[in-house]
Design an enzyme around this catalytic site. Structure first.
Site: not given
Lengths: 268, 268, 268, 268, 268
Positions: E26-27, E144-146, E176, E201-202, E228-229
């Protein structure tokens, strides 16, 4: 009870006596253009002049005739009607939400029970009740055991009690039903119905008989009356409303009311 | 099961025994204003005083009479009714969403099967089931094989089993049906119905017979009883609810319950 | 075809053979609580243990019994039922959207054609087809010419072909109909129906006859079978599902399947 | 007031004292996973064991943790949250109708006033109030003058009074706000707010101080308390709920409650 | 929990280990057409060939590429995306009901917290949660705490714990989030989140590092991974999925998985 319903119900029952005098001119679709209903525009003004607690009619009459006296008395919008060719079946012709648009303080629906149409009549009344409840509008219902074949059965206490109680079970705030003929039997109806019970006038006869019925209902503990033909077929509708008000709100006896009626209708 | 349904169902089945004592006063529209139902306002208070697990009524009685004891016992709102002139057909008179507005912990619907109206009865029950499931409200259903001509067939185990199982197939959480007369035959009904099964009281007769029925249902593995006439036609409705509670929740034998009933109803 | 329908249909037809073995326990409302259906909770577990390609039931059984094996086999939710007193009329009791809530991979509807109720049966099936199509749910339909008076006509190739083709015309993805008795005649039905055709078991008789029917359907080019009574009235339902799987998915001959059934059911 | 709201409000205020002890575990999104909140599943069971009048949490905690004790205490679903990076703005994360699906007896919303976000905060609270009113769900609101820059201003009587009154003006049934520090000043807040007023615990300090606050609120005429950190950061959350219940429902003085707490938490 | 959610969640967690291996492609909208994503049609087939527990993508890729392998693995439809120019804000691009039409077994939404967009991110996630809950679809969320400025803060245990717990509070079924780098710190995250926790995964680096992360998550009690990656940028995506499956489902150590990966990818 939603505040909205309480406010509007209190407006209908605003007389210090707590009693209710409603007038209806919703007959034309149901029974034909009865004598007295022809000049509906004048009639509406005359009835308003008598200051009833509320006034019941269909939306078209409200928009065309009541508009002139908008706000002078509470408006009850009739949502259903039976007809000469479907006398056992009330049919919904106006929605509850549209009654808000017409400025109604309450809505009124009919249900003819104890006959072959009872299933659809109660489904319809139940649905209208949900909608009125949801919007905070009091619900009046004209409920009669007119589904029965014999006319005399329509006035028998056990049948009237069944019809009126059915209204209460379905959330009706003011049940309008037939008078059983005397205060004692009607008191039993009132006792078995945990909401306000009012009486229809029908072909009530002479002014004396009309006042007798009104007096009997109040004596029996009923909340009052919702009369139509008795009023608009009277010689002087305004005076008749005023005289009925004396009975319902001030406890005039039938003969006192008759005297009063004669007095003011002659002067009128 | 949605958390909402689980919470509300646990509230109905909150007794440590896991058994259910429901009381109903939903008869007036269906069967007429039966003796005992006339003074409904008093009756509602008396039944609440006995602390049943839940109390079933129509919306108008809830708003006008149950309001005084709001929250004291769980409210089950009845959504349908049959009538004296349509005794084979339950008709919906209240929507599921409106039951939320009336504060119901569960909704109840009737379905009369094995007669000419079965098609519309199951379509209606199936639709109500979907709506209740979607809002997290438990569904009780009064399902009887009353569509059959002969009254005795209404109590035959194979017919009762069919009716009760039909409820379970349609997603009913507590099925209320007829008692087959003895624990052995009723145990077979219970075994074939993968949901809670409760029993109606009907014209159950003397207090002794009433307690015998209640005892038999629990002995057969039923979840309990949902009684109406047995209670509101008892000499002392509050005491009758309390005595039934002893049978259903604490396993009193019929004679023990009768003794208890006599004791508390005399003191009452 | 919407991706959603393709995904779900592939899940039902996931066996490498492309053939379909569906089991149904949707009979209780339609035909009564048949022998074998009484202990439905156990039965559901036993059938799942046999790993059919899909399992058809009503919502209440799904929620109360299938919940324990949620996700183990695809769920087909039955949306309609006929009944002992309306054997010619399937009635909708669950909506397509609610089938999504119950986790169905497909919906199933019945339609009884060639009888007086055909108009409402096809109107209902057509509407359900639209709704299922819109949500991407495959539609199975149980379509039989059972509207005809004489039972033998229900199995005649021309009538079965009419019923099955009607399903295909209305957008049904897997038509379930009667077996015409032999592969040659059934091959003509299959040829005239541009969608998957499966067969009902009915009162299929001995295990040998059951396997013969299953074998014949596949031999005729049918997609497979959707059996109920053959399975839940078998001595060992789990073994029967496994044996049928050998016929449908692996091409076992009837006598091979019978031997296999005896072997595993004795060990069971 | 709709019957539904009355029933549910009575359930929250079911203690004979009419006083309210609510516990909240809605902090994780707003303030981070505070010490004591990490093992939320255990914590939920411990708090329920103390039998508070109601228990407030977000939907995910309700579904995942409260499910085990469904129906044991009334559930108040929190519909909004602020966050560490938007500490002046409560954001709606759950709808009122979905709260019905989760089985909530009431909904709770936060509003942070007297700061730059007041416009969106009151618009949101007003809308939620309308929806809850329409469905008959009581509305609790956590309203604080936390929009002000200086922390000490958040507790000043005039600011607390403003915030609490704002809740009452918007139809909130139980307003939860900051304690002004002493019964006299808080009594003025209570007097100016025509609905139930409860108090948040915040970082209330030692058990002695916690009981002092609870006692002061009740002494000032507040309906009770809605405590979170005071409870879940206590050595024994169950005992703390029970001790607070003694203060709120039975009028224990702070020192009596402390003694009781020590006694039962040591035994625990 | 609705049966529909239970069925679909069980399907995602169908491995006997109860652990979860999800793959995402989904990237492209969020990060650009990353290396490995160019030939998406081939890539989708390769990943399916590795048999992950579920596969996450946007609707267009589902319709154009996944269609060929419809039904082979469960589909998780991604409903939101951030973008290179709005990297702190996930935006909804597909509705929950449409996910049903695409055949999704679950829906997935992103929420970037601890930054300026947290208010709209949680409002959106809360709404999606209500809709998925209502239809019985499990909800996965990429949280995510992005929102924090410094990239290293995105992996700090306290921030990861906050983000993951926020998902659980909002009703997410599988959260996730980022891996905190070692099993001990991640075990604390898992303990504080009362729902399934999976890890992204990142840019996980070499296959050895990838397996180390996967192993660490499972060792910490996480439900598994959603990579994903790591997969689509591997030399052999099919082999990588298979090797990850060995780690997640069968407990392979990182070095065992590496050996296995080398073995099957060379043969491939």
């Amino acid at each position: 009870m939603l505040l909205g319903k309480k406010i509007r119900l209190n407006r209908l029952l605003s007389d210090p006596s707590g009693k209710y005098l409603g007038i209806t001119v919703d007959h034309a679709m149901a029974r034909g253009v009865l004598p007295g209903l022809e000049h509906i525009d004048d009639l509406v003004q005359k009835i308003v002049a008598g200051k009833p607690d509320a006034f019941t009619m269909h939306k078209g009459i409200a928009e065309k005739c009541f508009d002139k006296c908008a706000g002078e008395v509470p408006l009850v919008l009739k949502l259903t009607t039976f007809g000469p060719v479907h006398s056992k079946q009330d049919v919904q012709v106006t929605s509850v939400l549209d009654a808000v648009r017409y400025g109604a303080d309450a809505v009124s629906a009919g249900a003819i029970v104890m006959g072959e149409h009872q299933p659809d009549q109660i489904a319809q009344l139940g649905r209208i009740s949900d909608e009125a409840h949801n919007l905070g509008l009091p619900l009046l219902a004209h409920i009669y055991p007119r589904g029965l074949e014999n006319r005399e059965d329509w006035f028998k206490p056990e049948n009237v009690m069944y019809a009126a109680r059915l209204g209460a079970e379905l959330g009706v705030d003011i049940v309008k039903t037939n008078y059983t003929g005397d205060p004692d039997s009607f008191a039993k109806v009132v006792a078995a119905v945990p909401t306000h019970v009012a009486v229809a006038g029908g072909d009530a006869g002479s002014p004396e008989e009309i006042f007798k019925t009104a007096w009997g209902v109040v004596a029996a503990g009923g909340v009052g009356i919702t009369f139509g033909r008795c009023v608009f077929q009277a010689d002087d509708p305004t005076a008749m409303v005023k005289a009925l008000s004396k009975v319902v709100h001030e406890g005039f006896k039938p003969n006192e009311a008759l005297e009063y009626y004669k007095e003011i209708s002659s002067k009128h």
